[in-house]
Design a protein around this motif. Structure first.
Motif, PDB file in Angstrom:
ATOM      1  N   ASN A   1      24.984  47.487  28.153  1.00 64.11           N
ATOM      2  CA  ASN A   1      25.161  46.683  26.955  1.00 64.11           C
ATOM      3  C   ASN A   1      23.918  45.826  26.672  1.00 64.11           C
ATOM      4  OD1 ASN A   1      26.421  45.794  29.415  1.00 64.11           O
ATOM      5  ND2 ASN A   1      27.054  43.924  28.394  1.00 64.11           N
TER       6      ASN A   1
ATOM      7  N   ASP B   1      28.042  48.316  24.865  1.00 56.14           N
ATOM      8  CA  ASP B   1      28.051  47.290  23.823  1.00 56.14           C
ATOM      9  C   ASP B   1      26.633  46.918  23.403  1.00 56.14           C
ATOM     10  OD1 ASP B   1      30.750  47.040  23.595  1.00 56.14           O
ATOM     11  OD2 ASP B   1      30.767  44.865  23.829  1.00 56.14           O
ATOM     12  N   GLY B   2      26.318  47.112  22.118  1.00 56.83           N
ATOM     13  CA  GLY B   2      25.031  46.680  21.603  1.00 56.83           C
ATOM     14  C   GLY B   2      23.859  47.553  21.991  1.00 56.83           C
TER      15      GLY B   2
ATOM     16  N   ARG C   1      26.426  49.531  33.349  1.00 58.62           N
ATOM     17  CA  ARG C   1      26.452  48.660  32.174  1.00 58.62           C
ATOM     18  C   ARG C   1      25.110  48.748  31.451  1.00 58.62           C
ATOM     19  NH1 ARG C   1      29.179  42.930  33.376  1.00 58.62           N
ATOM     20  NH2 ARG C   1      29.450  43.149  31.139  1.00 58.62           N
TER      21      ARG C   1
ATOM     22  N   HIS D   1      34.008  49.401  22.463  1.00 52.50           N
ATOM     23  CA  HIS D   1      32.987  48.375  22.525  1.00 52.50           C
ATOM     24  C   HIS D   1      33.209  47.410  21.371  1.00 52.50           C
ATOM     25  CE1 HIS D   1      31.567  51.792  20.141  1.00 52.50           C
ATOM     26  NE2 HIS D   1      31.078  50.877  19.332  1.00 52.50           N
ATOM     27  N   THR D   2      32.671  46.200  21.511  1.00 55.63           N
ATOM     28  CA  THR D   2      32.844  45.184  20.481  1.00 55.63           C
ATOM     29  C   THR D   2      31.583  44.967  19.664  1.00 55.63           C
ATOM     30  OG1 THR D   2      32.283  43.466  22.106  1.00 55.63           O
ATOM     31  CG2 THR D   2      34.619  43.968  21.800  1.00 55.63           C
ATOM     32  N   THR D   3      30.412  45.242  20.241  1.00 51.65           N
ATOM     33  CA  THR D   3      29.149  45.118  19.534  1.00 51.65           C
ATOM     34  C   THR D   3      28.683  46.511  19.126  1.00 51.65           C
ATOM     35  OG1 THR D   3      28.569  43.220  20.921  1.00 51.65           O
ATOM     36  CG2 THR D   3      26.799  44.231  19.644  1.00 51.65           C
TER      37      THR D   3
ATOM     38  N   ASP E   1      29.413  51.096  29.814  1.00 52.20           N
ATOM     39  CA  ASP E   1      29.583  49.989  28.881  1.00 52.20           C
ATOM     40  C   ASP E   1      28.334  49.969  28.007  1.00 52.20           C
ATOM     41  OD1 ASP E   1      29.783  47.640  27.502  1.00 52.20           O
ATOM     42  OD2 ASP E   1      30.220  46.381  29.235  1.00 52.20           O
TER      43      ASP E   1
END
Length: 264
Positions: A114, A134-135, A112, A154-156, A132
């Motif tokens: 993120n 994200d961001g 991870r 990913h969402t960010t 992962d």
């Protein structure tokens, strides 16, 4: 380099928690008791190849060995670390900030990242797989020859700025909404990936980029040199060039071309 003070406390604590002597730990890791003693006193740190053995032995992640734990873990900045040729697996690096880090030839997978930020890094031939992100923010770094493979959604948004991606490969990745700003993409290969709604900004002309089986739906390419670009066997519905729909350009070309044939 690795944070020696934190590592020496961590390795000693883990050993004492299991009532192990330095000799017993050394035997399990294939090193001498003297080597373990030097780790715990901060005189030296283990070879990077030994970290996975320590991680497995004490059932902890490699990043906890490198960075420690505690409530302030995510806010700390790591300076000048050397992770060259390291293999980091199943680790939680969320929120870590790295500067002036050396990660040439390193492999990071099943981890991870993120919210992680890496700036001014050397990451030639870095391998990123199954992560992962994200961001994630990565800037002012050398990533020539890197392989970025099979990254999920990913969402960010992910942000790459002022990085050198020369002769790198992006394969089977979901990079929707990613920002690639002022990066050197000379010789970059992108295969089987999505860059939907992304920003791809490249200010200069470099070696050709090879793009195959990629979803660019609603992406924006601006301030770029596209001379000599060849688009073949692609879906171009809604594609515009300098504000002009490509369908209109093709229709105008067909009309002119048809008129010339009629005159002959």
């Amino acid at each position: 380099m690795m944070d020696k003070i934190q590592f020496q406390d961590r390795i000693k604590t883990l050993r004492l928690e299991r009532n192990m002597t330095q000799q017993e730990l050394g035997d399990l890791l294939g090193v001498t008791a003297q080597a373990v003693s030097k780790w715990e006193t901060g005189l030296s740190t283990p070879d990077i190849t030994v970290l996975p053995q320590i991680s497995k032995l004490f059932s902890c992640s490699i990043d906890s060995l490198l960075f420690g734990g505690g409530p302030s873990h995510d806010s700390k900045t790591r300076m000048g670390m050397n992770l060259e040729d390291a293999k980091i697996e199943c680790s939680n690096l969320r929120g870590i900030i790295m500067r002036d880090v050396v990660m040439d030839g390193a492999e990071i997978f099943e981890s991870r990242l993120n919210g992680m930020r890496i700036h001014h890094g050397g990451m030639a031939n870095l391998s990123l797989r199954h992560l992962d992100l994200d961001g994630l923010s990565l800037g002012f770094s050398q990533m020539n020859g890197a392989v970025i493979h099979d990254l999920g959604g990913h969402t960010t948004p992910i942000r790459f700025a002022e990085n050198d991606f020369k002769k790198s490969t992006i394969d089977r990745c979901d990079l929707a909404n990613v920002e690639l700003i002022n990066c050197n993409l000379s010789g970059l290969r992108i295969n089987g990936s999505t860059l939907r709604d992304s920003w791809l900004l490249q200010p200069e002309e470099y070696e050709p980029i090879h793009i195959n089986d990629v979803d660019f739906h609603n992406s924006v390419i601006s301030n770029s040199n596209l001379s000599g670009v060849s688009i073949e066997k692609c879906v171009i519905n809604g594609l515009t060039i300098n504000g002009i729909p490509v369908e209109e350009l093709i229709a105008a070309y067909d009309q002119i071309h048809g008129s010339k044939q009629s005159c002959c």
